[in-house]
Design an enzyme around this catalytic site. Structure first.
Site, PDB file in Angstrom:
ATOM      1  N   ASN A  11      25.053  42.719  39.085  1.00 26.92           N
ATOM      2  CA  ASN A  11      26.180  41.820  38.834  1.00 26.92           C
ATOM      3  C   ASN A  11      27.057  41.830  40.084  1.00 26.92           C
ATOM      4  O   ASN A  11      27.820  42.760  40.294  1.00 26.92           O
ATOM      5  CB  ASN A  11      26.952  42.317  37.599  1.00 26.92           C
ATOM      6  CG  ASN A  11      28.214  41.524  37.340  1.00 26.92           C
ATOM      7  OD1 ASN A  11      28.437  40.477  37.944  1.00 26.92           O
ATOM      8  ND2 ASN A  11      29.045  42.029  36.431  1.00 26.92           N
ATOM      9  N   LYS A  13      29.493  39.989  40.801  1.00 26.38           N
ATOM     10  CA  LYS A  13      30.881  39.587  40.533  1.00 26.38           C
ATOM     11  C   LYS A  13      31.337  38.568  41.582  1.00 26.38           C
ATOM     12  O   LYS A  13      30.520  37.753  42.023  1.00 26.38           O
ATOM     13  CB  LYS A  13      31.774  40.832  40.474  1.00 26.38           C
ATOM     14  CG  LYS A  13      31.221  41.873  39.482  1.00 26.38           C
ATOM     15  CD  LYS A  13      32.182  42.958  39.127  1.00 26.38           C
ATOM     16  CE  LYS A  13      31.512  43.900  38.142  1.00 26.38           C
ATOM     17  NZ  LYS A  13      32.393  44.973  37.680  1.00 26.38           N
ATOM     18  N   HIS A  97      31.094  39.698  29.562  1.00 26.46           N
ATOM     19  CA  HIS A  97      31.461  40.849  30.396  1.00 26.46           C
ATOM     20  C   HIS A  97      32.923  41.218  30.119  1.00 26.46           C
ATOM     21  O   HIS A  97      33.753  40.347  29.867  1.00 26.46           O
ATOM     22  CB  HIS A  97      31.261  40.507  31.874  1.00 26.46           C
ATOM     23  CG  HIS A  97      31.399  41.701  32.762  1.00 26.46           C
ATOM     24  ND1 HIS A  97      32.626  42.182  33.148  1.00 26.46           N
ATOM     25  CD2 HIS A  97      30.484  42.528  33.301  1.00 26.46           C
ATOM     26  CE1 HIS A  97      32.441  43.265  33.898  1.00 26.46           C
ATOM     27  NE2 HIS A  97      31.142  43.495  33.996  1.00 26.46           N
ATOM     28  N   GLU A  99      35.269  41.907  31.988  1.00 26.76           N
ATOM     29  CA  GLU A  99      36.246  41.202  32.841  1.00 26.76           C
ATOM     30  C   GLU A  99      36.508  39.799  32.313  1.00 26.76           C
ATOM     31  O   GLU A  99      37.625  39.299  32.388  1.00 26.76           O
ATOM     32  CB  GLU A  99      35.741  41.199  34.298  1.00 26.76           C
ATOM     33  CG  GLU A  99      35.887  42.585  34.921  1.00 26.76           C
ATOM     34  CD  GLU A  99      34.839  42.932  35.964  1.00 26.76           C
ATOM     35  OE1 GLU A  99      34.195  42.036  36.522  1.00 26.76           O
ATOM     36  OE2 GLU A  99      34.669  44.148  36.213  1.00 26.76           O
ATOM     37  N   GLU A 169      28.758  48.640  28.232  1.00 24.29           N
ATOM     38  CA  GLU A 169      29.560  49.003  29.390  1.00 24.29           C
ATOM     39  C   GLU A 169      30.922  49.509  28.929  1.00 24.29           C
ATOM     40  O   GLU A 169      31.811  48.700  28.612  1.00 24.29           O
ATOM     41  CB  GLU A 169      29.762  47.786  30.297  1.00 24.29           C
ATOM     42  CG  GLU A 169      28.481  47.170  30.783  1.00 24.29           C
ATOM     43  CD  GLU A 169      28.695  46.331  32.039  1.00 24.29           C
ATOM     44  OE1 GLU A 169      28.103  46.670  33.062  1.00 24.29           O
ATOM     45  OE2 GLU A 169      29.481  45.367  31.995  1.00 24.29           O
ATOM     46  N   GLY A 175      33.570  50.181  37.533  1.00 21.25           N
ATOM     47  CA  GLY A 175      34.222  50.149  38.837  1.00 21.25           C
ATOM     48  C   GLY A 175      35.188  51.296  39.090  1.00 21.25           C
ATOM     49  O   GLY A 175      35.956  51.283  40.042  1.00 21.25           O
ATOM     50  N   SER A 215      29.676  52.155  36.730  1.00 19.96           N
ATOM     51  CA  SER A 215      29.517  53.140  37.810  1.00 19.96           C
ATOM     52  C   SER A 215      28.131  53.769  37.856  1.00 19.96           C
ATOM     53  O   SER A 215      27.988  54.933  38.237  1.00 19.96           O
ATOM     54  CB  SER A 215      30.605  54.216  37.717  1.00 19.96           C
ATOM     55  OG  SER A 215      31.894  53.634  37.836  1.00 19.96           O
TER      56      SER A 215
HETATM   57  P1  PGA Z   1      30.161  48.886  38.270  1.00 18.81           P
HETATM   58  O1  PGA Z   1      30.196  47.526  37.410  1.00 18.81           O
HETATM   59  O2  PGA Z   1      28.721  49.273  38.431  1.00 18.81           O
HETATM   60  O3  PGA Z   1      30.809  48.521  39.572  1.00 18.81           O
HETATM   61  O4  PGA Z   1      30.942  49.896  37.497  1.00 18.81           O
HETATM   62  C1  PGA Z   1      29.323  47.317  36.339  1.00 18.81           C
HETATM   63  C2  PGA Z   1      29.639  45.990  35.684  1.00 18.81           C
HETATM   64  O5  PGA Z   1      30.820  45.646  35.561  1.00 18.81           O
HETATM   65  O6  PGA Z   1      28.720  45.244  35.257  1.00 18.81           O
END
Ligand code: PGA
Length: 256
Positions: A11, A13, A97, A99, A169, A175, A215
Site C-alpha cells: 500500500n 498510500k 483502510h 486512514e 490492521e 506507521g 509496521s
Molecule cells: P505500515 O502501514 O506498514 O506503514 O504500518 C500499513 C497500512 O497502513 O496498510
C-alpha cells in the site's frame, strides 16, 4: 499447515510519482516477478496505476487501487469507479483502510457498498478492519472487529466471499513502528476466521486470506507469517522500497 496461498500487498498510500512507481515496479518484477508461491499486489495512488500496470504486465505481480467509489458513474467529483479501475487492469482494491475511515469519514455502511460494488465488477476487495488504541485498551477489540466484519461484508454471497482478502490492521500499529505481538495478531485473526465461518460456512472461511497490517517489515514478518491464521501482509512503509518489499515476499514464500 494451511493450504491458503500467502498474499503480500504493498500500500503505497500518497507516495510515488508515476515515474518513481515504475522504477519501483521494475525492481520488484526483476526480483520476484516470476515466482508463483505468493500472490503479490502493488497498490499505487490513482495517478500511478496505469503506468505501474504496464510495467508489471507479463509478470505475476498484480495491480491494486487504494480506494474507489461505489457508484458506477456520475457527479462524484474526485472519485473513480470500479469499472474505471478494471479498464486499466487493476485486479484488487483496498477498501475501508483506517486512514479512509478516520480521515475521510468512511463508515461501515459506505465500506460495505464499496465491497459489493467491487465484487460486482470482478475487483477483489482487500477489506481493512482494526481497532484503535483506545478500543484495545478498553477491551473492545473483538467487538469492534466483529461489527466491522458483519457490517462491511453484509450481503456478500458465499460464492463471492472467497474473492475477498481481509486485512486486520490494528490502527495503533499503522506507521508507528509498534507491531502487534504474534499472539495479539493471531488471536484476532483466529477470531475473524470464526466470524467468516459463521457468515459463509467453514469451507469458504478456510479459503479466505487474512492479512496482518501495521509496521510489518522483514525483521518481524517471519514470525507473524508463521501463525496459523496469518496469511500475508498489507505493507505500508516497507513497500516503498524494492529491497524490503522483496524481502517480505521472500519471507512469505519461505513458509510452507
Ligand atoms: P505500515 O502501514 O506498514 O506503514 O504500518 C500499513 C497500512 O497502513 O496498510
Amino acid at each position: 499447515m494451511s493450504s491458503r496461498k500467502k498474499f503480500i500487498a504493498g500500500n503505497w498510500k500518497m507516495n510515488k510519482t508515476p515515474a518513481d512507481g515504475v522504477a519501483l515496479v521494475n525492481d520488484i518484477v526483476a526480483a520476484v516477478g516470476k515466482q508463483s508461491d505468493v500472490d503479490v499486489v502493488v497498490c499505487p495512488p490513482f495517478t500511478g496505476l496505469e503506468s505501474a500496470g504496464k510495467a508489471l504486465d507479463g509478470s505475476n505481480v498484480k495491480l491494486g487501487a487504494q480506494n474507489m467509489h461505489f457508484e458506477a458513474s456520475g457527479a462524484f467529483t474526485g472519485e473513480v469507479s470500479a469499472a474505471m479501475l478494471r479498464s486499466i487492469f487493476a485486479t484488487h482494491v483496498i477498501l475501508g483502510h483506517s486512514e479512509r475511515r478516520t480521515l475521510f469519514g468512511e463508515t461501515d455502511e459506505v465500506v460495505n457498498k464499496k465491497v459489493l460494488a467491487a465484487l460486482k465488477n470482478q475487483l477483489r476487495p482487500i477489506f481493512c478492519i482494526g481497532e484503535t488504541l483506545a478500543e484495545r485498551e478498553s477491551g473492545a477489540t473483538l467487538k469492534v472487529v466483529q461489527t466491522q466484519v458483519e457490517r462491511g461484508l453484509d450481503g456478500v454471497s458465499k460464492e463471492l466471499a472467497t474473492q475477498i482478502v481481509v486485512a486486520y490492521e490494528p490502527v495503533w500499529a499503522i506507521g508507528t513502528g509498534k507491531v502487534a505481538t504474534t499472539e495479539q495478531a493471531q488471536e484476532v485473526h483466529a477470531f475473524i476466521r470464526g466470524l467468516l465461518v459463521k457468515l459463509f460456512g467453514d469451507a469458504v472461511a478456510q479459503k479466505v486470506r487474512i492479512l496482518y497490517g501495521g509496521s510489518m517489515k522483514p525483521a518481524n514478518a517471519p514470525e507473524l507469517l508463521a501463525q496459523k491464521d496469518i496469511d500475508g501482509g498489507l505493507i505500508g512503509g516497507a513497500s516503498l522500497e524494492a529491497r524490503s518489499f522483496v524481502e517480505l515476499v521472500t519471507a512469505a514464500a519461505a513458509i510452507k
